[in-house]
Design a protein around this motif. Structure first.
Motif, PDB file in Angstrom:
ATOM      1  N   LEU A  18     -33.932 -42.981 -63.481  1.00 17.23           N
ATOM      2  CA  LEU A  18     -33.849 -41.924 -62.473  1.00 17.23           C
ATOM      3  C   LEU A  18     -33.934 -42.517 -61.068  1.00 17.23           C
ATOM      4  O   LEU A  18     -33.230 -42.070 -60.144  1.00 17.23           O
ATOM      5  CB  LEU A  18     -34.960 -40.894 -62.693  1.00 17.23           C
ATOM      6  N   ARG A  19     -34.780 -43.514 -60.906  1.00 15.99           N
ATOM      7  CA  ARG A  19     -34.885 -44.159 -59.603  1.00 15.99           C
ATOM      8  C   ARG A  19     -33.591 -44.907 -59.264  1.00 15.99           C
ATOM      9  O   ARG A  19     -33.138 -44.908 -58.118  1.00 15.99           O
ATOM     10  CB  ARG A  19     -36.087 -45.103 -59.595  1.00 15.99           C
ATOM     11  N   GLN A  20     -32.996 -45.527 -60.285  1.00 12.55           N
ATOM     12  CA  GLN A  20     -31.724 -46.207 -60.054  1.00 12.55           C
ATOM     13  C   GLN A  20     -30.629 -45.209 -59.674  1.00 12.55           C
ATOM     14  O   GLN A  20     -29.817 -45.469 -58.775  1.00 12.55           O
ATOM     15  CB  GLN A  20     -31.295 -46.982 -61.308  1.00 12.55           C
ATOM     16  N   TYR A  21     -30.611 -44.075 -60.364  1.00  7.72           N
ATOM     17  CA  TYR A  21     -29.605 -43.053 -60.059  1.00  7.72           C
ATOM     18  C   TYR A  21     -29.785 -42.517 -58.640  1.00  7.72           C
ATOM     19  O   TYR A  21     -28.801 -42.198 -57.959  1.00  7.72           O
ATOM     20  CB  TYR A  21     -29.686 -41.902 -61.061  1.00  7.72           C
ATOM     21  N   ASP A  22     -31.030 -42.421 -58.212  1.00  6.52           N
ATOM     22  CA  ASP A  22     -31.305 -41.986 -56.843  1.00  6.52           C
ATOM     23  C   ASP A  22     -30.750 -43.012 -55.856  1.00  6.52           C
ATOM     24  O   ASP A  22     -30.045 -42.667 -54.897  1.00  6.52           O
ATOM     25  CB  ASP A  22     -32.817 -41.811 -56.662  1.00  6.52           C
ATOM     26  N   GLU A  23     -31.020 -44.292 -56.101  1.00 12.21           N
ATOM     27  CA  GLU A  23     -30.546 -45.348 -55.210  1.00 12.21           C
ATOM     28  C   GLU A  23     -29.024 -45.417 -55.184  1.00 12.21           C
ATOM     29  O   GLU A  23     -28.417 -45.748 -54.155  1.00 12.21           O
ATOM     30  CB  GLU A  23     -31.128 -46.699 -55.637  1.00 12.21           C
ATOM     31  N   ALA A  49     -27.944 -34.208 -64.996  1.00  9.08           N
ATOM     32  CA  ALA A  49     -28.565 -35.364 -65.649  1.00  9.08           C
ATOM     33  C   ALA A  49     -27.951 -35.585 -67.029  1.00  9.08           C
ATOM     34  O   ALA A  49     -27.706 -36.727 -67.444  1.00  9.08           O
ATOM     35  CB  ALA A  49     -30.074 -35.152 -65.766  1.00  9.08           C
ATOM     36  N   GLY A  50     -27.679 -34.487 -67.735  1.00  3.10           N
ATOM     37  CA  GLY A  50     -27.057 -34.598 -69.059  1.00  3.10           C
ATOM     38  C   GLY A  50     -25.665 -35.191 -68.974  1.00  3.10           C
ATOM     39  O   GLY A  50     -25.268 -36.011 -69.820  1.00  3.10           O
ATOM     40  N   ARG A  51     -24.919 -34.798 -67.952  1.00  2.50           N
ATOM     41  CA  ARG A  51     -23.578 -35.369 -67.776  1.00  2.50           C
ATOM     42  C   ARG A  51     -23.659 -36.866 -67.503  1.00  2.50           C
ATOM     43  O   ARG A  51     -22.902 -37.654 -68.072  1.00  2.50           O
ATOM     44  CB  ARG A  51     -22.875 -34.670 -66.616  1.00  2.50           C
ATOM     45  N   ILE A  52     -24.592 -37.234 -66.632  1.00  2.00           N
ATOM     46  CA  ILE A  52     -24.738 -38.655 -66.293  1.00  2.00           C
ATOM     47  C   ILE A  52     -25.118 -39.463 -67.534  1.00  2.00           C
ATOM     48  O   ILE A  52     -24.564 -40.546 -67.780  1.00  2.00           O
ATOM     49  CB  ILE A  52     -25.792 -38.835 -65.188  1.00  2.00           C
ATOM     50  N   ARG A  53     -26.056 -38.939 -68.334  1.00  2.00           N
ATOM     51  CA  ARG A  53     -26.471 -39.641 -69.539  1.00  2.00           C
ATOM     52  C   ARG A  53     -25.292 -39.821 -70.496  1.00  2.00           C
ATOM     53  O   ARG A  53     -25.087 -40.899 -71.059  1.00  2.00           O
ATOM     54  CB  ARG A  53     -27.605 -38.880 -70.227  1.00  2.00           C
ATOM     55  N   SER A  54     -24.494 -38.771 -70.680  1.00  2.00           N
ATOM     56  CA  SER A  54     -23.348 -38.843 -71.588  1.00  2.00           C
ATOM     57  C   SER A  54     -22.317 -39.851 -71.096  1.00  2.00           C
ATOM     58  O   SER A  54     -21.783 -40.649 -71.872  1.00  2.00           O
ATOM     59  CB  SER A  54     -22.696 -37.459 -71.726  1.00  2.00           C
ATOM     60  N   LEU A  55     -22.027 -39.813 -69.793  1.00  2.00           N
ATOM     61  CA  LEU A  55     -21.032 -40.734 -69.236  1.00  2.00           C
ATOM     62  C   LEU A  55     -21.510 -42.181 -69.331  1.00  2.00           C
ATOM     63  O   LEU A  55     -20.715 -43.095 -69.588  1.00  2.00           O
ATOM     64  CB  LEU A  55     -20.741 -40.359 -67.783  1.00  2.00           C
ATOM     65  N   LYS A  56     -22.819 -42.386 -69.125  1.00  2.00           N
ATOM     66  CA  LYS A  56     -23.359 -43.747 -69.248  1.00  2.00           C
ATOM     67  C   LYS A  56     -23.217 -44.240 -70.687  1.00  2.00           C
ATOM     68  O   LYS A  56     -22.888 -45.408 -70.927  1.00  2.00           O
ATOM     69  CB  LYS A  56     -24.821 -43.778 -68.816  1.00  2.00           C
ATOM     70  N   GLU A  57     -23.471 -43.357 -71.667  1.00  2.24           N
ATOM     71  CA  GLU A  57     -23.330 -43.744 -73.070  1.00  2.24           C
ATOM     72  C   GLU A  57     -21.886 -44.075 -73.409  1.00  2.24           C
ATOM     73  O   GLU A  57     -21.611 -44.846 -74.329  1.00  2.24           O
ATOM     74  CB  GLU A  57     -23.852 -42.622 -73.966  1.00  2.24           C
ATOM     75  N   MET A  58     -20.935 -43.475 -72.678  1.00  5.03           N
ATOM     76  CA  MET A  58     -19.516 -43.784 -72.887  1.00  5.03           C
ATOM     77  C   MET A  58     -19.104 -45.100 -72.249  1.00  5.03           C
ATOM     78  O   MET A  58     -17.994 -45.575 -72.460  1.00  5.03           O
ATOM     79  CB  MET A  58     -18.640 -42.668 -72.302  1.00  5.03           C
ATOM     80  N   GLY A  59     -20.015 -45.668 -71.448  1.00  3.60           N
ATOM     81  CA  GLY A  59     -19.727 -46.970 -70.843  1.00  3.60           C
ATOM     82  C   GLY A  59     -19.265 -46.916 -69.408  1.00  3.60           C
ATOM     83  O   GLY A  59     -18.851 -47.938 -68.851  1.00  3.60           O
ATOM     84  N   THR A  61     -19.492 -47.071 -65.473  1.00  6.81           N
ATOM     85  CA  THR A  61     -20.382 -47.689 -64.491  1.00  6.81           C
ATOM     86  C   THR A  61     -20.905 -46.612 -63.544  1.00  6.81           C
ATOM     87  O   THR A  61     -20.395 -45.486 -63.512  1.00  6.81           O
ATOM     88  CB  THR A  61     -19.638 -48.750 -63.675  1.00  6.81           C
ATOM     89  N   HIS A  62     -21.908 -46.973 -62.745  1.00  5.76           N
ATOM     90  CA  HIS A  62     -22.448 -46.019 -61.778  1.00  5.76           C
ATOM     91  C   HIS A  62     -21.367 -45.526 -60.824  1.00  5.76           C
ATOM     92  O   HIS A  62     -21.275 -44.336 -60.516  1.00  5.76           O
ATOM     93  CB  HIS A  62     -23.597 -46.650 -60.993  1.00  5.76           C
ATOM     94  N   ALA A  63     -20.527 -46.462 -60.340  1.00  8.30           N
ATOM     95  CA  ALA A  63     -19.462 -46.074 -59.411  1.00  8.30           C
ATOM     96  C   ALA A  63     -18.473 -45.130 -60.091  1.00  8.30           C
ATOM     97  O   ALA A  63     -18.031 -44.146 -59.489  1.00  8.30           O
ATOM     98  CB  ALA A  63     -18.739 -47.314 -58.899  1.00  8.30           C
ATOM     99  N   ALA A  64     -18.138 -45.424 -61.339  1.00  3.57           N
ATOM    100  CA  ALA A  64     -17.194 -44.572 -62.060  1.00  3.57           C
ATOM    101  C   ALA A  64     -17.804 -43.208 -62.354  1.00  3.57           C
ATOM    102  O   ALA A  64     -17.121 -42.184 -62.279  1.00  3.57           O
ATOM    103  CB  ALA A  64     -16.764 -45.251 -63.354  1.00  3.57           C
ATOM    104  N   ILE A  65     -19.102 -43.185 -62.691  1.00  7.24           N
ATOM    105  CA  ILE A  65     -19.773 -41.911 -62.958  1.00  7.24           C
ATOM    106  C   ILE A  65     -19.711 -41.020 -61.722  1.00  7.24           C
ATOM    107  O   ILE A  65     -19.455 -39.810 -61.811  1.00  7.24           O
ATOM    108  CB  ILE A  65     -21.237 -42.135 -63.383  1.00  7.24           C
TER     109      ILE A  65
END
Length: 272
Positions: A18-23, A49-59, A61-65
């Motif tokens: 969560l702190r990383q997502y904030d940064e 948050a659920g969308r971010i978690r799902s997209l991260k599991e799909m691989g 990156t933060h920029a792409a998310i």
């Protein structure tokens, strides 16, 4: 509002992330206490948050998310993003599979002392045959498929009859291994007479005597098979006489499983 620990439990995202997502600007708290530094989130942020978690599991990156979130409510745009990531994931999976095959081969060689393993090498004559040929300088050996694509595109409507046997071969005309700009010719044996196209040339290939070895499995074995044929020829009074070529008895055209490939390594030879 929810403290960061409470939001972490509900969203199933660690406090560290969560702190990383904030940064990264993906999911900022609705309020940060200026005195204590505590972060507070809103229940309304849980779906994000659920969308971010799902997209991260799909691989992603933060920029792409970040880009995907901007178009999340536009189905057509979202589908394009997901299809692009799907294509990337497929490439990553194929590369991972290639690395696993290399590791498996290395382990097998270590266990079996591959240096002493023998391929069955023999000398035989490949009869003269008519072939459809495409020869070009290509960027690297793994781009050989480009030549087969040219053949298929330019002969699609010519009703070409396969030869008997229907040999598909690749000839490597360089006298050495090259890192780039390799001279490769692909040939497919055919029956009948046909006009040349822009890149496909029809000609007769003379009979040739070769030392050959056939192996089953991925192309990772080619180097070992080459060494086995060359060593066998030298030990048995044969000299290598011309450019090496491969015969693809079972190729990626026939199966996507590399373990099912059947390839014959051929070296034209003559008596010393």
């Amino acid at each position: 509002m929810l403290k960061i620990g409470e939001f972490s439990k509900l969203s199933r995202i660690s406090i560290r992330l969560l702190r990383q997502y904030d940064e990264a600007g993906l999911l900022a708290p609705v309020r940060t206490d200026s005195f204590t530094g505590y972060r507070y989130y809103s229940e309304a942020q849980l779906p994000i948050a659920g969308r971010i978690r799902s997209l991260k599991e799909m691989g992603f990156t933060h920029a792409a998310i970040s880009e995907v979130l901007r178009c999340y409510d536009e189905p057509a745009a979202l589908e394009r993003c997901l299809m692009l990531r799907r294509a990337e994931a497929r490439e990553e999976a194929e590369e991972a599979a290639r690395r696993l095959r290399l590791l498996d081969t290395a382990i097998e060689r270590l266990r079996k002392d591959e240096a002493k393993m023998k391929y069955d090498v023999s000398v035989k004559t490949i009869p003269a045959r008519t072939v459809a040929s495409v020869r070009q300088i290509i960027p690297s050996y793994d781009r050989e498929g480009d030549l087969w694509s040219i053949y298929c595109q330019e002969t699609a409507r010519m009703n070409i009859q396969d030869g008997d046997p229907a040999l598909c071969t690749a000839v490597y005309h360089d006298g050495e291994y090259r890192e780039s700009d390799v001279d490769v010719e692909i040939q497919k044996s055919v029956t009948g007479c046909y006009p040349d196209t822009e890149h496909v040339k029809f000609r007769t290939v003379p009979a040739v005597e070769v030392a050959s070895a056939t192996f089953r499995g991925s192309y990772d074995q080619i180097t070992a098979a080459n060494e086995a044929v060359a060593a066998w020829a030298a030990d048995n009074g044969w000299a290598l006489a011309d450019s090496a070529f491969f015969i693809y008895h079972v190729s990626p055209h026939d199966t996507r499983n590399p373990d099912e490939f059947v390839t014959e390594v051929c070296y034209p030879v003559k008596r010393k």
